[in-house]
Motif scaffolding. Structure first.
Motif, mmCIF file in Angstrom:
data_model
loop_
_atom_site.group_PDB
_atom_site.id
_atom_site.type_symbol
_atom_site.label_atom_id
_atom_site.label_comp_id
_atom_site.label_asym_id
_atom_site.label_seq_id
_atom_site.Cartn_x
_atom_site.Cartn_y
_atom_site.Cartn_z
ATOM 1 N N LYS A 84 0.839 -1.197 0.000
ATOM 2 C CA LYS A 84 0.000 0.000 0.000
ATOM 3 C C LYS A 84 0.875 1.247 0.000
ATOM 4 O O LYS A 84 1.846 1.318 0.759
ATOM 5 C CB LYS A 84 -0.901 -0.002 1.226
ATOM 6 C CG LYS A 84 -1.878 1.172 1.285
ATOM 7 C CD LYS A 84 -2.568 1.248 2.647
ATOM 8 C CE LYS A 84 -3.589 0.148 2.828
ATOM 9 N NZ LYS A 84 -4.386 0.332 4.068
ATOM 10 N N VAL A 134 -8.467 -3.292 -0.278
ATOM 11 C CA VAL A 134 -9.275 -2.373 -1.081
ATOM 12 C C VAL A 134 -10.395 -1.739 -0.261
ATOM 13 O O VAL A 134 -11.100 -2.407 0.498
ATOM 14 C CB VAL A 134 -9.859 -3.107 -2.312
ATOM 15 C CG1 VAL A 134 -10.980 -2.296 -2.952
ATOM 16 C CG2 VAL A 134 -8.763 -3.357 -3.332
ATOM 17 N N LYS A 135 -10.544 -0.406 -0.458
ATOM 18 C CA LYS A 135 -11.688 0.341 0.070
ATOM 19 C C LYS A 135 -12.226 1.224 -1.055
ATOM 20 O O LYS A 135 -11.503 1.544 -2.003
ATOM 21 C CB LYS A 135 -11.272 1.207 1.260
ATOM 22 C CG LYS A 135 -10.916 0.395 2.498
ATOM 23 C CD LYS A 135 -10.587 1.300 3.677
ATOM 24 C CE LYS A 135 -10.245 0.463 4.907
ATOM 25 N NZ LYS A 135 -9.872 1.308 6.062
ATOM 26 N N CYS A 185 -10.245 3.876 -3.541
ATOM 27 C CA CYS A 185 -8.791 3.687 -3.624
ATOM 28 C C CYS A 185 -8.399 3.287 -5.047
ATOM 29 O O CYS A 185 -9.240 3.015 -5.893
ATOM 30 C CB CYS A 185 -8.337 2.619 -2.635
ATOM 31 S SG CYS A 185 -8.629 0.925 -3.190
ATOM 32 N N TYR A 186 -7.112 3.260 -5.289
ATOM 33 C CA TYR A 186 -6.590 2.800 -6.582
ATOM 34 C C TYR A 186 -6.075 1.367 -6.425
ATOM 35 O O TYR A 186 -5.340 1.063 -5.475
ATOM 36 C CB TYR A 186 -5.447 3.689 -7.066
ATOM 37 C CG TYR A 186 -5.873 5.097 -7.423
ATOM 38 C CD1 TYR A 186 -6.485 5.375 -8.643
ATOM 39 C CD2 TYR A 186 -5.638 6.156 -6.534
ATOM 40 C CE1 TYR A 186 -6.856 6.671 -8.982
ATOM 41 C CE2 TYR A 186 -6.014 7.445 -6.855
ATOM 42 C CZ TYR A 186 -6.630 7.699 -8.081
ATOM 43 O OH TYR A 186 -7.006 8.977 -8.413
ATOM 44 N N GLY A 225 -6.540 9.154 -0.032
ATOM 45 C CA GLY A 225 -6.661 7.752 -0.414
ATOM 46 C C GLY A 225 -5.321 7.036 -0.459
ATOM 47 O O GLY A 225 -4.331 7.476 0.146
ATOM 48 N N PHE A 226 -5.279 5.962 -1.240
ATOM 49 C CA PHE A 226 -4.053 5.169 -1.325
ATOM 50 C C PHE A 226 -4.082 4.296 -2.578
ATOM 51 O O PHE A 226 -5.121 4.135 -3.228
ATOM 52 C CB PHE A 226 -3.886 4.291 -0.070
ATOM 53 C CG PHE A 226 -4.995 3.302 0.155
ATOM 54 C CD1 PHE A 226 -4.946 2.020 -0.388
ATOM 55 C CD2 PHE A 226 -6.109 3.650 0.908
ATOM 56 C CE1 PHE A 226 -5.963 1.108 -0.174
ATOM 57 C CE2 PHE A 226 -7.147 2.739 1.129
ATOM 58 C CZ PHE A 226 -7.071 1.458 0.585
ATOM 59 N N ILE A 227 -2.895 3.756 -2.890
ATOM 60 C CA ILE A 227 -2.746 2.804 -3.996
ATOM 61 C C ILE A 227 -2.390 1.456 -3.395
ATOM 62 O O ILE A 227 -1.543 1.381 -2.498
ATOM 63 C CB ILE A 227 -1.629 3.252 -4.964
ATOM 64 C CG1 ILE A 227 -1.920 4.638 -5.546
ATOM 65 C CG2 ILE A 227 -1.459 2.234 -6.094
ATOM 66 C CD1 ILE A 227 -0.778 5.191 -6.385
ATOM 67 N N THR A 228 -3.010 0.392 -3.887
ATOM 68 C CA THR A 228 -2.691 -0.946 -3.388
ATOM 69 C C THR A 228 -2.700 -1.948 -4.534
ATOM 70 O O THR A 228 -3.283 -1.699 -5.590
ATOM 71 C CB THR A 228 -3.691 -1.393 -2.299
ATOM 72 O OG1 THR A 228 -3.291 -2.665 -1.777
ATOM 73 C CG2 THR A 228 -5.102 -1.518 -2.855
ATOM 74 N N ALA A 284 -13.021 0.074 -6.035
ATOM 75 C CA ALA A 284 -11.668 0.545 -6.369
ATOM 76 C C ALA A 284 -11.608 1.093 -7.786
ATOM 77 O O ALA A 284 -12.382 0.688 -8.664
ATOM 78 C CB ALA A 284 -10.671 -0.600 -6.220
#
Length: 425
Positions: A2, A17-18, A21-22, A8-11, A41
Protein backbone atom coordinates in the motif's frame (compact mmCIF):
# COMPACT_ATOMS: atom_id res chain seq x y z
CA UNK A 1 1.53 -3.42 -0.71
CA UNK A 2 0.00 0.00 0.00
CA UNK A 3 1.25 3.48 -0.90
CA UNK A 4 -0.46 6.42 0.83
CA UNK A 5 -1.62 9.47 -1.11
CA UNK A 6 -2.80 12.88 0.11
CA UNK A 7 -6.29 11.53 -0.46
CA UNK A 8 -6.66 7.75 -0.41
CA UNK A 9 -4.05 5.17 -1.33
CA UNK A 10 -2.75 2.80 -4.00
CA UNK A 11 -2.69 -0.95 -3.39
CA UNK A 12 -2.16 -4.20 -5.26
CA UNK A 13 -3.80 -6.32 -2.55
CA UNK A 14 -7.55 -6.88 -3.00
CA UNK A 15 -7.87 -7.49 0.77
CA UNK A 16 -6.81 -3.88 1.42
CA UNK A 17 -9.27 -2.37 -1.08
CA UNK A 18 -11.69 0.34 0.07
CA UNK A 19 -14.09 2.43 -2.00
CA UNK A 20 -12.28 5.15 -3.94
CA UNK A 21 -8.79 3.69 -3.62
CA UNK A 22 -6.59 2.80 -6.58
CA UNK A 23 -5.99 -0.88 -7.36
CA UNK A 24 -2.90 -1.57 -9.49
CA UNK A 25 -3.64 -4.44 -11.86
CA UNK A 26 -0.61 -6.60 -12.59
CA UNK A 27 0.13 -10.05 -13.96
CA UNK A 28 0.12 -11.52 -10.45
CA UNK A 29 -3.20 -10.09 -9.20
CA UNK A 30 -5.34 -9.67 -12.34
CA UNK A 31 -7.72 -12.44 -11.22
CA UNK A 32 -8.84 -10.19 -8.35
CA UNK A 33 -9.89 -7.21 -10.51
CA UNK A 34 -13.60 -8.03 -10.43
CA UNK A 35 -13.49 -8.28 -6.63
CA UNK A 36 -11.64 -4.94 -6.40
CA UNK A 37 -14.18 -3.24 -8.70
CA UNK A 38 -17.09 -4.54 -6.63
CA UNK A 39 -15.50 -2.97 -3.55
CA UNK A 40 -15.32 0.39 -5.35
CA UNK A 41 -11.67 0.54 -6.37
CA UNK A 42 -10.38 2.50 -9.35
CA UNK A 43 -8.40 0.10 -11.55
CA UNK A 44 -5.06 1.47 -12.80
CA UNK A 45 -1.96 0.15 -14.57
CA UNK A 46 1.55 0.33 -13.03
CA UNK A 47 2.33 3.13 -15.49
CA UNK A 48 -0.67 5.12 -14.25
CA UNK A 49 0.47 4.53 -10.65
CA UNK A 50 3.84 6.07 -11.52
CA UNK A 51 2.05 9.13 -12.96
CA UNK A 52 -0.33 9.48 -9.99
CA UNK A 53 2.67 9.43 -7.65
CA UNK A 54 4.44 12.07 -9.74
CA UNK A 55 7.48 9.90 -10.39
CA UNK A 56 7.60 10.09 -14.18
CA UNK A 57 11.02 11.33 -15.38
CA UNK A 58 12.09 12.10 -11.80
CA UNK A 59 14.80 9.44 -11.67
CA UNK A 60 16.83 7.35 -14.14
CA UNK A 61 16.13 3.63 -13.82
CA UNK A 62 18.97 1.22 -14.61
CA UNK A 63 18.11 -2.46 -15.07
CA UNK A 64 20.77 -5.17 -14.78
CA UNK A 65 20.06 -8.67 -16.06
CA UNK A 66 22.13 -11.84 -16.49
CA UNK A 67 22.68 -15.16 -14.75
CA UNK A 68 25.64 -14.08 -12.62
CA UNK A 69 27.15 -10.75 -11.58
CA UNK A 70 23.98 -8.67 -11.23
CA UNK A 71 24.44 -7.86 -7.54
CA UNK A 72 28.13 -6.97 -7.71
CA UNK A 73 27.54 -4.88 -10.83
CA UNK A 74 24.68 -3.01 -9.14
CA UNK A 75 26.61 -2.15 -5.98
CA UNK A 76 29.82 -1.33 -7.84
CA UNK A 77 27.89 1.05 -10.11
CA UNK A 78 26.24 2.72 -7.12
CA UNK A 79 29.63 3.04 -5.38
CA UNK A 80 31.24 4.60 -8.44
CA UNK A 81 28.33 7.00 -8.97
CA UNK A 82 28.66 8.15 -5.34
CA UNK A 83 32.38 8.80 -5.85
CA UNK A 84 31.46 10.92 -8.86
CA UNK A 85 28.91 12.94 -6.87
CA UNK A 86 25.68 11.19 -7.86
CA UNK A 87 23.29 9.61 -5.35
CA UNK A 88 21.59 6.32 -6.19
CA UNK A 89 19.42 3.54 -4.79
CA UNK A 90 19.91 -0.20 -5.33
CA UNK A 91 17.27 -2.93 -5.35
CA UNK A 92 17.94 -6.64 -5.82
CA UNK A 93 18.96 -9.93 -4.26
CA UNK A 94 20.37 -8.32 -1.10
CA UNK A 95 17.31 -6.12 -0.53
CA UNK A 96 16.82 -2.42 -1.29
CA UNK A 97 19.18 0.37 -0.24
CA UNK A 98 19.56 4.12 -0.48
CA UNK A 99 23.26 4.67 0.03
CA UNK A 100 24.16 2.59 3.10
CA UNK A 101 20.60 2.68 4.46
CA UNK A 102 18.55 -0.48 3.91
CA UNK A 103 14.92 0.33 3.11
CA UNK A 104 13.73 -3.24 2.47
CA UNK A 105 14.97 -6.70 3.41
CA UNK A 106 15.92 -9.28 0.82
CA UNK A 107 13.07 -11.15 -0.83
CA UNK A 108 12.60 -11.61 -4.57
CA UNK A 109 15.51 -10.50 -6.76
CA UNK A 110 12.99 -8.28 -8.58
CA UNK A 111 10.03 -7.27 -6.42
CA UNK A 112 6.39 -7.09 -7.44
CA UNK A 113 5.87 -3.93 -9.45
CA UNK A 114 4.06 -1.79 -6.84
CA UNK A 115 6.73 -2.65 -4.29
CA UNK A 116 9.41 -1.56 -6.77
CA UNK A 117 7.46 1.66 -7.40
CA UNK A 118 7.41 2.30 -3.62
CA UNK A 119 11.22 1.97 -3.54
CA UNK A 120 11.51 4.35 -6.49
CA UNK A 121 9.29 6.84 -4.64
CA UNK A 122 11.51 6.67 -1.56
CA UNK A 123 14.60 7.07 -3.74
CA UNK A 124 13.13 10.17 -5.40
CA UNK A 125 12.15 11.65 -2.02
CA UNK A 126 15.73 11.03 -0.82
CA UNK A 127 17.23 12.96 -3.73
CA UNK A 128 18.54 10.03 -5.74
CA UNK A 129 19.35 10.57 -9.40
CA UNK A 130 19.51 6.86 -10.22
CA UNK A 131 17.57 3.73 -9.27
CA UNK A 132 19.63 0.60 -9.99
CA UNK A 133 17.69 -2.66 -10.02
CA UNK A 134 18.42 -6.31 -10.71
CA UNK A 135 16.02 -7.74 -13.28
CA UNK A 136 15.51 -11.51 -13.08
CA UNK A 137 14.26 -13.76 -15.86
CA UNK A 138 11.23 -14.62 -13.71
CA UNK A 139 10.39 -10.91 -13.44
CA UNK A 140 10.66 -10.46 -17.21
CA UNK A 141 8.48 -13.52 -17.92
CA UNK A 142 5.91 -12.47 -15.29
CA UNK A 143 5.94 -8.82 -16.40
CA UNK A 144 7.02 -7.58 -12.96
CA UNK A 145 8.72 -4.60 -14.62
CA UNK A 146 5.57 -3.38 -16.38
CA UNK A 147 5.34 0.40 -16.64
CA UNK A 148 9.01 1.09 -15.86
CA UNK A 149 10.95 3.26 -18.31
CA UNK A 150 14.60 2.26 -18.27
CA UNK A 151 17.28 4.85 -18.99
CA UNK A 152 19.91 2.09 -19.28
CA UNK A 153 20.06 -1.71 -19.34
CA UNK A 154 23.11 -3.85 -18.57
CA UNK A 155 23.59 -7.49 -19.60
CA UNK A 156 26.24 -9.44 -17.68
CA UNK A 157 26.19 -13.05 -18.98
CA UNK A 158 23.96 -16.06 -19.57
CA UNK A 159 24.51 -19.65 -18.44
CA UNK A 160 22.39 -22.55 -17.22
CA UNK A 161 19.97 -21.66 -14.44
CA UNK A 162 16.23 -21.64 -13.71
CA UNK A 163 15.49 -24.46 -16.18
CA UNK A 164 12.92 -25.75 -13.67
CA UNK A 165 10.92 -22.64 -14.61
CA UNK A 166 11.89 -21.93 -18.22
CA UNK A 167 12.14 -25.64 -19.20
CA UNK A 168 14.92 -25.10 -21.76
CA UNK A 169 18.02 -22.96 -22.12
CA UNK A 170 16.71 -21.57 -25.42
CA UNK A 171 13.55 -20.32 -23.68
CA UNK A 172 15.63 -18.85 -20.84
CA UNK A 173 17.74 -17.02 -23.45
CA UNK A 174 14.63 -15.85 -25.31
CA UNK A 175 13.18 -14.32 -22.13
CA UNK A 176 16.43 -12.52 -21.30
CA UNK A 177 16.77 -11.32 -24.90
CA UNK A 178 13.26 -9.85 -24.85
CA UNK A 179 14.41 -7.42 -22.15
CA UNK A 180 17.16 -6.19 -24.50
CA UNK A 181 15.04 -5.79 -27.62
CA UNK A 182 14.11 -2.10 -27.27
CA UNK A 183 16.10 0.97 -28.29
CA UNK A 184 17.06 2.30 -24.88
CA UNK A 185 20.77 2.63 -23.99
CA UNK A 186 22.36 -0.76 -23.31
CA UNK A 187 25.69 -2.12 -22.08
CA UNK A 188 26.25 -5.65 -23.39
CA UNK A 189 28.83 -8.33 -22.60
CA UNK A 190 30.09 -8.82 -26.14
CA UNK A 191 31.84 -12.09 -25.28
CA UNK A 192 28.54 -13.82 -24.47
CA UNK A 193 26.74 -14.95 -27.62
CA UNK A 194 23.80 -16.62 -25.87
CA UNK A 195 21.43 -13.67 -26.24
CA UNK A 196 20.22 -11.37 -28.98
CA UNK A 197 19.77 -7.65 -28.47
CA UNK A 198 18.84 -4.46 -30.27
CA UNK A 199 22.15 -2.91 -31.27
CA UNK A 200 20.71 0.62 -31.35
CA UNK A 201 22.33 2.75 -28.63
CA UNK A 202 24.36 -0.22 -27.36
CA UNK A 203 27.95 -0.36 -26.11
CA UNK A 204 29.74 -3.70 -25.80
CA UNK A 205 32.52 -4.66 -23.39
CA UNK A 206 34.85 -7.51 -24.19
CA UNK A 207 38.20 -9.23 -23.78
CA UNK A 208 38.26 -9.72 -27.54
CA UNK A 209 36.56 -7.07 -29.63
CA UNK A 210 34.16 -4.47 -28.23
CA UNK A 211 33.63 -0.78 -27.58
CA UNK A 212 35.44 -1.16 -24.24
CA UNK A 213 38.22 -3.77 -24.16
CA UNK A 214 41.05 -5.13 -22.04
CA UNK A 215 44.55 -5.14 -23.50
CA UNK A 216 46.32 -6.73 -20.54
CA UNK A 217 45.42 -7.74 -17.00
CA UNK A 218 46.80 -9.34 -13.84
CA UNK A 219 44.64 -11.05 -11.20
CA UNK A 220 47.08 -12.20 -8.50
CA UNK A 221 46.59 -9.36 -6.04
CA UNK A 222 43.16 -8.03 -6.84
CA UNK A 223 42.52 -6.78 -10.36
CA UNK A 224 44.97 -4.67 -12.34
CA UNK A 225 44.14 -4.07 -15.98
CA UNK A 226 44.65 -1.76 -18.91
CA UNK A 227 41.38 -0.97 -20.62
CA UNK A 228 40.75 1.00 -23.79
CA UNK A 229 38.25 2.36 -26.28
CA UNK A 230 38.97 3.50 -29.83
CA UNK A 231 40.02 6.89 -28.38
CA UNK A 232 41.25 6.34 -24.82
CA UNK A 233 43.30 4.10 -22.54
CA UNK A 234 43.14 3.82 -18.75
CA UNK A 235 44.45 1.79 -15.83
CA UNK A 236 41.85 -0.06 -13.75
CA UNK A 237 42.72 -1.28 -10.25
CA UNK A 238 40.27 -3.11 -7.94
CA UNK A 239 40.39 -5.04 -4.66
CA UNK A 240 38.25 -7.82 -6.14
CA UNK A 241 38.98 -11.42 -7.15
CA UNK A 242 38.73 -13.08 -10.52
CA UNK A 243 38.26 -12.49 -14.19
CA UNK A 244 34.49 -12.55 -13.72
CA UNK A 245 34.74 -9.44 -11.53
CA UNK A 246 36.83 -7.75 -14.21
CA UNK A 247 33.90 -8.41 -16.54
CA UNK A 248 31.54 -6.86 -13.97
CA UNK A 249 33.82 -3.83 -13.71
CA UNK A 250 33.91 -3.40 -17.48
CA UNK A 251 30.11 -3.38 -17.50
CA UNK A 252 30.13 -0.62 -14.89
CA UNK A 253 32.73 1.36 -16.85
CA UNK A 254 30.50 1.11 -19.92
CA UNK A 255 27.45 2.21 -17.92
CA UNK A 256 29.27 5.26 -16.55
CA UNK A 257 30.48 6.15 -20.04
CA UNK A 258 26.88 6.10 -21.27
CA UNK A 259 25.44 7.92 -18.27
CA UNK A 260 28.08 10.60 -17.66
CA UNK A 261 30.40 10.57 -20.70
CA UNK A 262 33.48 11.23 -18.56
CA UNK A 263 37.02 10.35 -19.59
CA UNK A 264 38.00 6.70 -19.16
CA UNK A 265 40.60 7.25 -16.42
CA UNK A 266 38.22 9.32 -14.29
CA UNK A 267 35.63 6.56 -14.61
CA UNK A 268 38.21 3.87 -13.73
CA UNK A 269 39.36 5.83 -10.69
CA UNK A 270 35.78 6.03 -9.38
CA UNK A 271 35.73 2.23 -8.94
CA UNK A 272 38.80 2.20 -6.65
CA UNK A 273 38.26 1.24 -3.03
CA UNK A 274 35.17 -0.92 -3.59
CA UNK A 275 35.35 -3.79 -1.09
CA UNK A 276 32.76 -6.05 -2.67
CA UNK A 277 29.31 -7.22 -1.59
CA UNK A 278 28.52 -9.40 1.41
CA UNK A 279 28.50 -13.03 0.34
CA UNK A 280 30.27 -12.37 -2.97
CA UNK A 281 33.86 -13.62 -2.60
CA UNK A 282 33.64 -12.40 0.98
CA UNK A 283 36.78 -13.12 3.00
CA UNK A 284 35.45 -14.21 6.40
CA UNK A 285 38.86 -15.20 7.77
CA UNK A 286 42.42 -14.43 6.63
CA UNK A 287 44.15 -17.00 8.82
CA UNK A 288 43.02 -19.57 7.87
CA UNK A 289 41.73 -18.22 4.56
CA UNK A 290 37.98 -18.81 4.35
CA UNK A 291 35.81 -17.26 1.63
CA UNK A 292 32.02 -17.32 1.28
CA UNK A 293 30.41 -16.86 -2.14
CA UNK A 294 26.90 -16.99 -3.61
CA UNK A 295 27.92 -19.09 -6.65
CA UNK A 296 25.13 -21.61 -7.20
CA UNK A 297 25.17 -22.32 -10.94
CA UNK A 298 27.68 -24.34 -12.99
CA UNK A 299 29.00 -21.20 -14.67
CA UNK A 300 29.17 -19.25 -11.41
CA UNK A 301 31.10 -22.04 -9.69
CA UNK A 302 33.42 -22.44 -12.68
CA UNK A 303 34.23 -18.71 -12.64
CA UNK A 304 34.92 -18.61 -8.91
CA UNK A 305 37.04 -21.76 -8.80
CA UNK A 306 38.97 -21.06 -12.01
CA UNK A 307 39.89 -17.65 -10.62
CA UNK A 308 41.71 -19.48 -7.80
CA UNK A 309 43.07 -22.42 -9.80
CA UNK A 310 46.65 -21.71 -8.69
CA UNK A 311 45.73 -22.36 -5.05
CA UNK A 312 44.87 -25.58 -3.24
CA UNK A 313 41.15 -25.51 -2.49
CA UNK A 314 38.72 -27.12 -0.09
CA UNK A 315 35.18 -26.52 -1.37
CA UNK A 316 31.95 -26.90 0.62
CA UNK A 317 28.84 -26.68 -1.54
CA UNK A 318 25.36 -28.04 -2.29
CA UNK A 319 22.37 -27.25 -4.50
CA UNK A 320 18.95 -25.79 -3.78
CA UNK A 321 15.88 -28.01 -3.75
CA UNK A 322 12.84 -27.52 -6.01
CA UNK A 323 15.08 -25.98 -8.65
CA UNK A 324 16.81 -27.11 -11.85
CA UNK A 325 17.98 -30.67 -11.16
CA UNK A 326 20.00 -31.03 -14.36
CA UNK A 327 22.68 -28.64 -13.12
CA UNK A 328 23.50 -30.68 -10.00
CA UNK A 329 25.88 -33.28 -11.50
CA UNK A 330 27.47 -30.53 -13.61
CA UNK A 331 28.20 -28.54 -10.46
CA UNK A 332 29.75 -31.63 -8.86
CA UNK A 333 31.91 -32.27 -11.91
CA UNK A 334 33.23 -28.69 -11.89
CA UNK A 335 34.08 -28.74 -8.18
CA UNK A 336 35.85 -32.08 -8.62
CA UNK A 337 37.99 -30.53 -11.36
CA UNK A 338 39.33 -27.73 -9.14
CA UNK A 339 39.08 -28.85 -5.51
CA UNK A 340 41.75 -30.72 -3.61
CA UNK A 341 38.97 -31.73 -1.19
CA UNK A 342 35.24 -31.48 -1.98
CA UNK A 343 32.55 -31.62 0.69
CA UNK A 344 28.99 -31.96 -0.60
CA UNK A 345 26.35 -30.74 1.82
CA UNK A 346 22.82 -29.35 2.03
CA UNK A 347 21.97 -25.89 0.68
CA UNK A 348 18.27 -24.91 0.83
CA UNK A 349 16.63 -28.32 0.29
CA UNK A 350 13.14 -26.82 0.46
CA UNK A 351 10.67 -29.71 -0.06
CA UNK A 352 13.25 -32.20 -1.41
CA UNK A 353 15.19 -34.85 0.48
CA UNK A 354 18.65 -33.30 1.05
CA UNK A 355 20.35 -36.70 0.80
CA UNK A 356 18.89 -37.22 -2.67
CA UNK A 357 20.18 -33.82 -3.78
CA UNK A 358 23.63 -34.68 -2.43
CA UNK A 359 23.62 -37.99 -4.32
CA UNK A 360 22.63 -36.24 -7.57
CA UNK A 361 25.49 -33.76 -7.14
CA UNK A 362 28.08 -36.39 -6.27
CA UNK A 363 27.05 -38.82 -9.05
CA UNK A 364 29.62 -37.17 -11.33
CA UNK A 365 32.33 -36.85 -8.67
CA UNK A 366 35.13 -39.17 -7.51
CA UNK A 367 34.08 -41.63 -4.80
CA UNK A 368 36.29 -39.87 -2.25
CA UNK A 369 34.09 -36.77 -2.19
CA UNK A 370 32.96 -36.20 1.39
CA UNK A 371 29.19 -36.12 1.96
CA UNK A 372 27.83 -34.44 5.10
CA UNK A 373 24.17 -33.44 5.07
CA UNK A 374 24.31 -31.07 8.05
CA UNK A 375 25.77 -27.84 6.65
CA UNK A 376 27.23 -26.67 9.95
CA UNK A 377 28.96 -30.03 10.42
CA UNK A 378 30.24 -29.88 6.83
CA UNK A 379 31.80 -26.46 7.44
CA UNK A 380 33.28 -27.65 10.75
CA UNK A 381 34.78 -30.69 9.01
CA UNK A 382 36.34 -28.47 6.33
CA UNK A 383 37.91 -26.17 8.93
CA UNK A 384 39.21 -29.13 10.95
CA UNK A 385 41.11 -30.56 7.97
CA UNK A 386 42.23 -27.23 6.50
CA UNK A 387 46.02 -26.98 6.29
CA UNK A 388 47.09 -23.92 4.29
CA UNK A 389 44.42 -24.56 1.64
CA UNK A 390 41.86 -21.88 0.83
CA UNK A 391 38.39 -22.89 2.04
CA UNK A 392 35.53 -21.82 -0.24
CA UNK A 393 31.95 -22.14 1.02
CA UNK A 394 29.61 -21.78 -1.95
CA UNK A 395 25.92 -21.44 -2.67
CA UNK A 396 24.30 -19.25 -0.02
CA UNK A 397 26.40 -16.10 0.08
CA UNK A 398 24.86 -13.60 2.47
CA UNK A 399 21.67 -15.60 3.11
CA UNK A 400 20.83 -15.72 6.81
CA UNK A 401 18.55 -18.76 6.68
CA UNK A 402 18.30 -22.35 5.48
CA UNK A 403 14.93 -23.33 3.99
CA UNK A 404 13.76 -26.84 4.91
CA UNK A 405 10.21 -28.07 4.24
CA UNK A 406 8.75 -24.58 4.01
CA UNK A 407 10.47 -23.25 7.14
CA UNK A 408 13.35 -20.76 7.04
CA UNK A 409 15.69 -21.61 9.90
CA UNK A 410 18.34 -19.03 10.95
CA UNK A 411 21.63 -19.96 9.28
CA UNK A 412 24.61 -17.91 8.12
CA UNK A 413 27.75 -19.44 6.63
CA UNK A 414 29.72 -16.45 7.93
CA UNK A 415 28.41 -16.74 11.49
CA UNK A 416 28.98 -20.50 11.52
CA UNK A 417 32.61 -19.97 10.45
CA UNK A 418 33.16 -17.33 13.14
CA UNK A 419 31.59 -19.53 15.81
CA UNK A 420 33.74 -22.53 14.88
CA UNK A 421 36.93 -20.44 14.74
CA UNK A 422 36.21 -18.80 18.10
CA UNK A 423 35.75 -22.22 19.73
CA UNK A 424 38.95 -23.36 18.07
CA UNK A 425 40.73 -20.41 19.68
Amino acid sequence: MKIALNSGFITDNSKEVKSGCYFVVSNSNSKYTAEAMELGANLITPSEAIDILGLRDRIKIIGITGTNGKTTTAFLLSYALANLGHKSAVSGTCGSFIGDRQIAKKALTTSQILETISYIKEAVNSGCEYFIMEVSSHAIAQNRIEGLSFALKIFTNLSQDHLDYHKSFSEYARVKSSFLSDECDKIINGDDDNITYNRSNSLTYSFKNGDICVSEFELKNGINATIFTDKERANLSLDLHGKFNLYNALGVVGALKKLLNLDLQTISNSLKGFKGVAGRMEIVSHSPTIIVDFAHTPDGIEKVLSSMKNSELIVVFGAGGDRDKTKRPIMGQIVAKYAKIAIVTSDNPRSEDPDEIIEQISSSMPKNAIKIQNRKEAIAKAISIQNNEILLILGKGDEDYQEINGVKYPFSDQEVVKEILSKKG
